[in-house]
Design an enzyme around this catalytic site. Sequence first.
Site, short mmCIF file in Angstrom:
data_model
loop_
_atom_site.label_atom_id
_atom_site.label_comp_id
_atom_site.label_asym_id
_atom_site.label_seq_id
_atom_site.Cartn_x
_atom_site.Cartn_y
_atom_site.Cartn_z
N PRO A 49 -19.32 0.76 2.17
CA PRO A 49 -20.34 1.70 1.91
C PRO A 49 -20.07 2.68 0.91
O PRO A 49 -19.13 3.41 1.14
CB PRO A 49 -20.76 2.02 3.16
N GLU A 50 -20.75 2.62 0.00
CA GLU A 50 -20.81 3.50 -1.10
C GLU A 50 -22.09 4.39 -1.07
O GLU A 50 -22.72 4.16 -0.23
CB GLU A 50 -20.68 2.90 -2.39
N LYS A 58 -20.05 9.77 0.53
CA LYS A 58 -20.34 8.43 1.29
C LYS A 58 -20.03 8.74 2.63
O LYS A 58 -19.90 7.82 3.45
CB LYS A 58 -18.85 7.65 0.68
N ARG A 75 -13.33 -3.05 11.31
CA ARG A 75 -12.01 -2.53 11.05
C ARG A 75 -11.44 -1.38 11.39
O ARG A 75 -10.24 -0.97 11.43
CB ARG A 75 -11.60 -2.72 9.51
N ARG A 126 -7.21 -1.77 -7.47
CA ARG A 126 -8.34 -2.28 -7.13
C ARG A 126 -8.91 -3.40 -8.01
O ARG A 126 -8.46 -3.20 -9.32
CB ARG A 126 -9.45 -1.14 -7.22
#
Length: 280
Positions: A2-3, A61, A114, A266
């Site tokens: 989620p951004e 965020k 997670r 990334r």
Amino acid sequence: MPELPEVETMRRGIARVIGETIAEVQLVASNFRPIGLSPRPSLFVRRLAGRTIRDTGRLGKRVILHLDNDDAIVVEPRMTGLVLLTDPPDYEHLRLGIGFRRKAAPRLWYWDRRGLGSVRLLTSKELEQKVAASLGPDALAITQAELRDRLQRSRRAIKVALLDQALIAGIGNLYAAEILHLARIHPANPCSQLINSQWHRLHGAIGEVLHKAIQCEGSTLSDGTYRNALNKQGGYQNHHRVYARAGEQCPTCQRGTIERTVQAQRATFSCPVCQRKRKK
DNA sequence: CATATGTCCTGAGAGC
DNA sequence: TGCTCTCAGGACATAT
């Protein structure tokens, strides 16, 4: 992942709990190691008892629930956290439930597969000092001048700088790639080498991509994890131009083939043709 | 001070 | 088929 768009969608999706008074807090122990919960469970529960949700908000965020005593519940979903007003994707990864006094009010859940996310109860002072003070201007509110002033002295690549929440808050790996592609700026380009027209395009692309993604209620990737507050998938993944599209034709120039590279551990996606490495 | 790297976590998918 | 390995990337602690 989620951004900003996903977290903003969560915030909007739980607006119905504004004005509701907390009746009961359920910490789901299950077989998982403790979630990133603070303070310790007994104190967390005690301090929430009888509190009313005054407002919802977002800091970068993180989803914020402002309480009537000025404390704030700070939810940080990180990779797989979800804030829900309906039944979760599964019960195995439920972490927290909050029930309200009014019978018709929905139950508020925090679900996290997670378990990298966290839920914290902070005073308004702690929220300011521990959270807000560490963040740059919100990506939806930053001006073009602020953007340039804050980033241009960095020696890092533009994409790495966009991910630095202390410089600009809300952008993550997926949207950084999408934004730079729309702005036609190569992600490896050093901040110091961007010229005025590129800062202008970058600022425009940030707003354009994020607003459109919010309108679509965020991106649900192939793992299907991300959901809005009603457990529905987002739609912005159908608008992705480069993210996870290595080998496909560039939607902008129709000539380049999307490349996958790695920056700061990334994955990054870009078009070698319309995102040239040299300045314009 | 700025920047770089290692760490946490689970589940999906690849490769053998 | 079942095993091992790699990858996904939020934020933060620690190292350079």
